[in-house]
Structure formats: structure tokens, C-alpha cells
Design an enzyme around this catalytic site. Structure first.
Site, mmCIF file in Angstrom:
data_model
loop_
_atom_site.group_PDB
_atom_site.id
_atom_site.type_symbol
_atom_site.label_atom_id
_atom_site.label_comp_id
_atom_site.label_asym_id
_atom_site.label_seq_id
_atom_site.Cartn_x
_atom_site.Cartn_y
_atom_site.Cartn_z
ATOM 1 N N THR A 70 10.534 5.103 1.504
ATOM 2 C CA THR A 70 11.362 6.420 1.838
ATOM 3 C C THR A 70 12.146 6.795 0.485
ATOM 4 O OG1 THR A 70 11.721 6.297 4.205
ATOM 5 C CG2 THR A 70 13.332 7.346 3.102
ATOM 6 N N ASN A 149 -1.012 7.088 7.069
ATOM 7 C CA ASN A 149 -0.514 5.896 8.009
ATOM 8 C C ASN A 149 -0.845 5.852 9.451
ATOM 9 O OD1 ASN A 149 1.492 8.308 7.460
ATOM 10 N ND2 ASN A 149 2.613 7.367 9.129
ATOM 11 N N GLN A 178 0.746 2.861 2.274
ATOM 12 C CA GLN A 178 -0.323 2.265 3.186
ATOM 13 C C GLN A 178 -1.456 1.699 2.215
ATOM 14 O OE1 GLN A 178 -0.220 1.370 6.001
ATOM 15 N NE2 GLN A 178 1.829 2.376 6.648
ATOM 16 N N SER A 198 5.787 -0.075 -1.413
ATOM 17 C CA SER A 198 7.132 -0.489 -0.432
ATOM 18 C C SER A 198 6.426 -2.124 -0.085
ATOM 19 C CB SER A 198 6.947 0.093 0.919
ATOM 20 O OG SER A 198 7.964 -0.499 1.609
ATOM 21 N N GLY A 199 7.916 -2.867 -0.233
ATOM 22 C CA GLY A 199 7.574 -4.295 -0.013
ATOM 23 C C GLY A 199 7.083 -4.849 1.210
ATOM 24 N N HIS A 200 7.647 -4.138 2.322
ATOM 25 C CA HIS A 200 7.454 -4.733 3.765
ATOM 26 C C HIS A 200 6.176 -4.444 4.397
ATOM 27 C CE1 HIS A 200 8.188 -1.349 6.619
ATOM 28 N NE2 HIS A 200 8.714 -0.834 5.483
ATOM 29 N N THR A 236 23.940 -1.682 -8.655
ATOM 30 C CA THR A 236 23.490 -3.254 -8.952
ATOM 31 C C THR A 236 22.239 -3.498 -8.495
ATOM 32 O OG1 THR A 236 25.764 -3.555 -8.817
ATOM 33 C CG2 THR A 236 24.399 -5.722 -8.664
ATOM 34 N N CYS A 322 8.261 5.618 11.967
ATOM 35 C CA CYS A 322 9.430 6.389 11.549
ATOM 36 C C CYS A 322 9.605 7.744 12.252
ATOM 37 C CB CYS A 322 9.084 6.856 10.060
ATOM 38 S SG CYS A 322 9.292 5.431 8.854
#
Length: 379
Positions: A70, A149, A178, A198-200, A236, A322
Site C-alpha cells: 500500500t 490479486n 502478487q 511486499s514482504g508478507h 528511521t 483489503c
């Protein structure tokens, strides 16, 4: 438990979790701090970025670490729009994008931008002729997802990239969330200027992501602060998250190389078994990404079937996670021209490299039983 909702999120790989814990424990200092601990953290951040670039075959300074899909999509779309609005306010996307792209574009309409939403065919794919026709002198951005997706449809990104190259004043953004690790995509010399990951979705951690920003692509930053990440994404750095997503990226690319054909075989098996069930209508096109199968059971609300399957510890989904808590109708299926009864009863199975044929066999068996149970209750 049989987990078949991998397009919503994946189970984190133990090696990824271990890398996150090790970095959080040992390299906890702020990479911007000038003392030796900060210097060590900064070195590790640079190393992680270098490794990500090597895996994706791009330049090191073309990698921006983000918090996920996102944020990456918003940085890319709004960043281009706000930076280049003096040159034009026209953006091209499609009718089947993820909410993070669709709603980002809709938000820009409130600021005076004009968005062309390209239609798709029954398979969820745009016509290149429509894209060519939509490009104008004031077009500054094309944003089109790689793999849908919900349906698993694959857009002709290589061909779109060739078209985009003919218009050096516009930028091309790809939502690769995806497709990553399942359907290969070339970034270098492809015409792609921005690409979101995206990592997840790849057995990494939530809150981690990558944005490829091709050299020469200028963005208006959404965050202003300490000018980390080349001033594109101040704040950071999430060093442990950065290291963990690079670990996940390396692992998923290896799995893609070794097991992608097996994933296609699992998908084919599942499609064939679903097509044998009279009450089921398969929506995913034949030539789709290997990990997604979308199907409808007209007459049964998707959340009812999801809860019935959950009672047996089988987990699937409906639509995008989502937007799954909103109205039943799948906007994606509606855009593809599917009937209302199929668009409001759509379900999605999404696989990982860890799923087995035995799991899918059990899923089909339970699905048949639940459909029969529902029919008996309704009679």
C-alpha cells in the site's frame, strides 16, 4: 489446518523470523547515528540494499525500503502525480486494480487529476489498443498491476513497457505484489520506472516492502523528515525489516526456480476438481498466475461458505483481504463481465509452495460436503 489464503498473507519463513530477531537484537542502533553502533547498522542497511538489487538485477540506488504494498503504490502514484503535475494531470490505470492503487487514483481526482480506467476482457486483461488510444500529451503515468490479486490474471507488462518506452515523458508503474516469486518480471530495460513489492506475500513479515525506482525517476515524497531512503521515504529505517525482506526475497526466488512447475500442477489439479462440482463455476482464466483460483458458488453467500470451511480448519477467502469486509460483489468480476450471481458469490483459493495435493483433495472433499449441507438446509 489447511491454509489456502496466501494471497492475503503468507506464513513467515522461520529463517526470515530469525534474521529479524538477530538484527533487532544485535544491530538495534539508528543507522543515521554517527557513533560506531550506528555505523554498523548503516553498513548492514547498505548491504541489504545491495543484495536486493543483485537479486532483482537492478542498481543499488534504485531500491527503496517501504512498509509494504500500500505504501509503495501510494509513493509511486502520488509521488509522480505531485512531482510532475505541471506537465500534465492525466493518469492511466485499469478497472481491476488493488484498492491501494484504485483509491490512490480516486484521491488524485479530488485534486484535479483525470484518470482513465481501462476496461478488461473476460479474462481480466486489458487490450493494448485501448492503452495506446488512451495515451495523451498530458499523460504522466501508467499504473497497471502485474498479477490480479482476485483472479490471477496476468497483464502483458512486457508489451506495455515497450509502449511506455515510446513516450519518454510518461512513467510506468507496476504493482508486482502478487506476481513476485510466482510469475517472473524483468525490471532492467523493461520500460518500467516504478515497481511495488511486499514482504508478507512472500513469507516475509508484515510492514516490510520494496519499491523499485528507476534512475532518473523523480518523485514528490509523501513523508518529509530526515531524508532517509534518498529523501523518498523519510523516517528511521526499519533495518530488521529491510534485512528480513531481502532474506524472504532470496528464498522465494529460489522456490520459484525449483518449484514453480509444481505450483502450476497443483493449480491444474484444483481447477479440474472444482470443474467436476456442478454447483461451482471457475472464474480464473486458463493462462493465469499459478497460485490463484477464483470460483463462484451461485446462491451461496461467500462469507457463509468461508465460515463453514473454517469450522473444519480450512481457510480460503473472498476478494482482496483489503476489501473483503465490504459488499459481497467483486468489483473485479463485475469489470470482467461476469453475471451478478457469480460476482456476489466469488471465493478465492491462493496457494503457496508449501501446499500439497493431499491438502487440496481434502479441501475439495469438505467443500462438496458443505455445499450439500447448505442445499439440505435450504430445502
Amino acid at each position: 489446518m489447511i491454509y489456502l489464503d496466501n494471497s492475503a498473507t503468507t506464513v513467515p519463513d522461520p529463517a526470515v523470523l530469525k534474521s529479524f530477531e538477530q538484527v533487532s537484537t544485535t544491530f538495534f542502533a539508528n543507522p543515521s547515528s554517527i557513533h560506531p553502533l550506528g555505523g554498523e547498522a548503516e553498513k548492514l542497511l547498505i548491504q541489504a540494499k545491495k543484495q536486493a538489487a543483485e537479486i532483482l538485477h537492478v542498481a543499488e540506488n534504485e531500491i527503496i525500503f517501504t512498509s509494504g504494498g500500500t505504501e509503495g503504490n501510494n509513493i509511486a502514484i502520488k509521488g509522480i502525480a505531485l512531482e510532475h503535475q505541471n506537465r500534465g494531470k492525466h493518469i492511466i490505470t485499469t478497472q481491476v486494480e488493488h484498492p491501494s492503487v484504485d483509491n490512490a487514483c480516486k484521491s488524485l481526482e479530488k485534486l484535479g487529476f483525470e484518470i482513465t480506467y481501462l476496461p478488461v476482457n473476460r479474462n481480466g486483461v486489458i487490450a493494448l489498443s485501448d492503452l495506446k488510444q488512451a495515451i495523451r500529451n498530458d499523460t504522466i503515468l501508467i499504473s497497471i498491476m502485474h498479477v490480479n490479486n482476485e483472479l490471477g490474471s496476468v497483464q502483458p507488462i512486457a508489451e506495455i513497457g515497450k509502449i511506455a518506452k515510446q513516450y519518454p515523458k510518461l512513467f510506468f508503474h507496476v504493482d508486482y505484489v502478487q506476481g513476485l516469486g510466482k510469475v517472473p518480471l524483468t525490471l532492467r530495460n523493461s520500460g518500467i520506472d516504478l515497481c511495488t513489492m511486499s514482504g508478507h506475500k512472500i513469507h516475509g513479515l508484515k510492514g516490510t516492502g520494496l519499491l523499485f525506482v528507476k534512475n532518473g525517476t523523480t518523485l514528490f515524497p509523501l513523508f518529509h523528515g530526515g531524508e532517509q531512503e534518498q529523501a523518498i521515504r523519510s523516517g528511521t529505517e526499519n533495518l530488521a525489516g529491510a534485512v528480513s525482506i531481502v532474506k524472504a526475497l532470496r528464498l522465494i526466488m529460489e522456490k520459484e526456480r525449483l518449484y514453480k512447475q509444481r505450483l502450476y500442477e497443483l493449480q491444474r489439479f484444483l481447477r479440474e476438481e472444482l470443474e467436476k462440482i456442478e454447483a461451482v463455476k471457475v472464474n480464473t482464466p486458463i493462462h493465469a498466475a499459478p497460485h490463484i483460483i477464483n470460483f463462484s458458488i451461485p446462491g451461496i453467500k461467500p462469507e457463509v461458505m468461508i465460515h463453514m470451511l473454517s469450522e473444519e480448519e480450512i481457510y480460503i477467502s473472498t476478494k482482496s483481504a483489503c476489501s473483503s469486509k465490504k459488499s459481497d460483489e467483486s468489483k473485479i468480476l463485475a469489470a470482467c463481465g461476469f453475471s451478478d450471481d457469480r460476482a456476489v458469490s466469488a471465493l478465492r483459493v491462493s496457494l503457496s509452495y508449501q501446499n500439497t495435493e493431499e491438502e487440496l483433495t481434502n479441501f475439495i472433499h469438505v467443500l462438496k460436503d458443505k455445499i450439500q449441507q447448505f442445499k439440505e438446509v435450504m430445502e
